[in-house]
Write a protein that holds these residues in place. Structure first.
Motif, PDB file in Angstrom:
ATOM      1  N   LEU A 157       6.221 -25.092 -75.722  1.00 28.77           N
ATOM      2  CA  LEU A 157       5.820 -24.407 -74.408  1.00 28.77           C
ATOM      3  C   LEU A 157       4.505 -24.050 -74.521  1.00 28.77           C
ATOM      4  N   ASP A 158       3.806 -23.613 -75.674  1.00 28.71           N
ATOM      5  CA  ASP A 158       2.774 -23.019 -75.677  1.00 28.71           C
ATOM      6  C   ASP A 158       1.766 -24.223 -75.363  1.00 28.71           C
ATOM      7  N   SER A 159       2.116 -25.501 -76.090  1.00 30.80           N
ATOM      8  CA  SER A 159       1.015 -26.515 -75.830  1.00 30.80           C
ATOM      9  C   SER A 159       0.979 -27.016 -74.546  1.00 30.80           C
ATOM     10  N   ARG A 160       2.145 -26.948 -73.800  1.00 32.06           N
ATOM     11  CA  ARG A 160       2.201 -27.486 -72.321  1.00 32.06           C
ATOM     12  C   ARG A 160       1.478 -26.664 -71.579  1.00 32.06           C
ATOM     13  N   LEU A 161       1.616 -25.181 -71.668  1.00 29.83           N
ATOM     14  CA  LEU A 161       1.031 -24.119 -71.079  1.00 29.83           C
ATOM     15  C   LEU A 161      -0.412 -24.350 -71.166  1.00 29.83           C
ATOM     16  N   ALA A 162      -0.978 -24.717 -72.187  1.00 28.46           N
ATOM     17  CA  ALA A 162      -2.402 -24.467 -72.458  1.00 28.46           C
ATOM     18  C   ALA A 162      -3.008 -25.791 -71.713  1.00 28.46           C
ATOM     19  N   THR A 163      -2.333 -26.917 -71.754  1.00 30.99           N
ATOM     20  CA  THR A 163      -2.562 -28.141 -70.912  1.00 30.99           C
ATOM     21  C   THR A 163      -2.708 -27.702 -69.215  1.00 30.99           C
ATOM     22  N   LEU A 164      -1.871 -27.050 -69.001  1.00 33.04           N
ATOM     23  CA  LEU A 164      -1.582 -26.754 -67.607  1.00 33.04           C
ATOM     24  C   LEU A 164      -2.831 -25.917 -67.206  1.00 33.04           C
ATOM     25  N   ARG A 165      -3.286 -24.922 -68.087  1.00 32.23           N
ATOM     26  CA  ARG A 165      -4.324 -24.059 -67.646  1.00 32.23           C
ATOM     27  C   ARG A 165      -5.668 -24.737 -67.753  1.00 32.23           C
ATOM     28  N   GLU A 166      -5.678 -25.826 -68.461  1.00 33.14           N
ATOM     29  CA  GLU A 166      -6.867 -26.750 -68.435  1.00 33.14           C
ATOM     30  C   GLU A 166      -7.014 -27.383 -67.234  1.00 33.14           C
ATOM     31  N   LEU A 167      -5.914 -27.940 -66.664  1.00 28.26           N
ATOM     32  CA  LEU A 167      -6.088 -28.483 -65.301  1.00 28.26           C
ATOM     33  C   LEU A 167      -6.058 -27.478 -64.054  1.00 28.26           C
ATOM     34  N   SER A 168      -5.459 -26.194 -64.206  1.00 31.54           N
ATOM     35  CA  SER A 168      -5.463 -25.537 -63.190  1.00 31.54           C
ATOM     36  C   SER A 168      -6.880 -24.655 -63.004  1.00 31.54           C
ATOM     37  N   GLY A 169      -7.493 -24.561 -64.167  1.00 31.47           N
ATOM     38  CA  GLY A 169      -9.067 -23.915 -64.030  1.00 31.47           C
ATOM     39  C   GLY A 169      -9.874 -24.450 -62.884  1.00 31.47           C
ATOM     40  N   GLU A 170      -9.714 -25.923 -62.627  1.00 29.92           N
ATOM     41  CA  GLU A 170     -10.704 -26.372 -61.770  1.00 29.92           C
ATOM     42  C   GLU A 170      -9.861 -26.994 -60.450  1.00 29.92           C
ATOM     43  N   ALA A 171      -8.870 -26.200 -60.461  1.00 25.79           N
ATOM     44  CA  ALA A 171      -8.141 -26.522 -59.142  1.00 25.79           C
ATOM     45  C   ALA A 171      -8.177 -25.738 -57.809  1.00 25.79           C
ATOM     46  N   GLY A 172      -8.908 -24.705 -57.970  1.00 30.30           N
ATOM     47  CA  GLY A 172      -9.027 -23.665 -56.822  1.00 30.30           C
ATOM     48  C   GLY A 172      -7.968 -22.788 -56.681  1.00 30.30           C
ATOM     49  N   THR A 173      -7.846 -22.070 -55.393  1.00 32.96           N
ATOM     50  CA  THR A 173      -7.104 -20.968 -55.252  1.00 32.96           C
ATOM     51  C   THR A 173      -5.594 -21.389 -54.876  1.00 32.96           C
ATOM     52  N   ALA A 174      -4.747 -20.705 -55.177  1.00 25.21           N
ATOM     53  CA  ALA A 174      -3.229 -20.796 -55.078  1.00 25.21           C
ATOM     54  C   ALA A 174      -2.601 -19.544 -54.078  1.00 25.21           C
ATOM     55  N   LEU A 175      -1.636 -19.837 -53.306  1.00 30.19           N
ATOM     56  CA  LEU A 175      -0.931 -19.075 -52.655  1.00 30.19           C
ATOM     57  C   LEU A 175       0.732 -19.480 -53.059  1.00 30.19           C
ATOM     58  N   VAL A 176       1.249 -18.557 -53.311  1.00 28.74           N
ATOM     59  CA  VAL A 176       2.727 -18.601 -53.440  1.00 28.74           C
ATOM     60  C   VAL A 176       3.614 -18.077 -52.499  1.00 28.74           C
ATOM     61  N   ILE A 177       4.542 -18.774 -51.829  1.00 26.45           N
ATOM     62  CA  ILE A 177       5.378 -18.537 -50.777  1.00 26.45           C
ATOM     63  C   ILE A 177       6.918 -18.734 -51.072  1.00 26.45           C
ATOM     64  N   ILE A 178       7.706 -17.672 -50.718  1.00 29.27           N
ATOM     65  CA  ILE A 178       8.997 -17.825 -50.610  1.00 29.27           C
ATOM     66  C   ILE A 178       9.657 -17.788 -49.248  1.00 29.27           C
ATOM     67  N   THR A 179      10.480 -18.546 -49.009  1.00 31.67           N
ATOM     68  CA  THR A 179      11.142 -18.732 -47.835  1.00 31.67           C
ATOM     69  C   THR A 179      12.619 -18.395 -47.707  1.00 31.67           C
TER      70      THR A 179
END
Length: 299
Positions: A157-179
């Motif tokens: 899980l640590d390894s996957r999370l590190a990979t995701l952070r590398e990708l998200s660092g250049e992804a811009g802003t995010a908004l989380v919505i629940i409906t």
């Protein structure tokens, strides 16, 4: 034979003492628990996810909707023990478990559950979700002599999370919505989906968001004004199997269509079971959540 001792930790937390105790860290502080409790009850889906991955048998679970990877626990021989908020205390007492685990939704029933069974609370902290998962999996692994298995799962899980952070660092802003029920709310870095920002690494599209389980009510105009690069959507009605206006239908309008997220096809409808039922606080749920988001980032 079990004996129940009283401790003055976080408001009189019960300490479970036997000749073969092991001290575990819980959401209410350290508690001494009988090692390898034979008859085990889980009143939380994230904890059930951990137990399932560590191949630890359970005798009873909270009833209700379960994600597809935990559906086997909705049938015999597993006892269905009421709801998260209102566990079946008579059924629990009849089962006579060596240990009952509450967390999240069922944590409010801690006192009632502990009146009929040795009980610990493994509630995850939303602002440190992976840290809570690490604690819970490590402590459960130590209870059953499965430290190596728990450590390997956490390393993956640590390894996957590190990979995701590398990708998200250049992804811009995010908004989380629940409906739910035709309404929308958003959750920020202090809310129930804070892992998107604090641990997955996305920049919040809005800094000041009302914290709490229900978040801050919003509208389509709010989404356009905020204009995020990414919108992550959790459909609560779909998660609990309730009829209602689908989230995709709610966001299919001219205002949302003008946002950067919509124009870049970056409105992502997150798996509602992983995010709402389990809260991404179990290993399988978190793996699936990260896989879905990484796939969207790599498209």
């Amino acid at each position: 034979m079990r004996t129940l001792l009283t401790a003055a930790l976080f408001g009189a937390v019960a300490t479970l003492a036997t000749a073969e105790d092991i001290t575990v860290e819980t959401a209410r502080g350290p508690v001494a628990v009988q090692s390898a409790p034979e008859t085990l009850v889980s009143l939380d889906l994230a904890i059930l996810d951990i137990l399932d991955r560590l191949e630890i048998p359970v005798a009873g679970v909270a009833g209700g909707v379960k994600p597809e990877y935990l559906t086997q626990y909705g049938n015999p021989p597993y006892k269905q023990l009421g709801s998260f908020f209102e566990p079946d205390l008579e059924g629990l007492n009849a089962l006579s478990p060596d240990l009952a685990i509450v967390a999240g939704r069922s944590a409010s029933a801690f006192d009632n559950v502990s009146s009929v069974a040795p009980t610990i609370d493994f509630t995850a902290q939303s602002t440190d979700l992976f840290g809570s998962l690490r604690r819970n999996m490590t402590e459960i692994g130590s209870l059953y002599g499965k430290e190596d298995m728990a450590a390997q799962l956490l390393a993956d899980l640590d390894s996957r999370l590190a990979t995701l952070r590398e990708l998200s660092g250049e992804a811009g802003t995010a908004l989380v919505i629940i409906t739910t029920g035709g309404r929308m709310s958003t959750h920020g870095a202090e809310g129930r989906f804070a892992i998107v920002f604090n641990e997955m690494g996305f920049a919040p599209a809005i800094k000041e968001v009302k914290a709490g389980n229900h978040g801050q009510p919003i509208s389509n105009e709010f989404i356009l004004e905020t204009n995020p690069d990414w919108v992550f959507v959790v459909d609560r009605d779909a998660a609990i199997g309730r009829d209602g206006q689908p989230a995709a239908q709610m966001l299919d309008n001219a205002l949302v269509a003008k946002t950067k997220a919509a124009q870049a096809d970056q409105i992502i409808f997150l798996d509602p079971a992983d995010w709402y039922l389990v809260g991404a606080a179990g290993p399988t749920a978190l793996e699936r959540a990260m896989t879905q988001i990484m796939s969207a980032l790599q498209d």
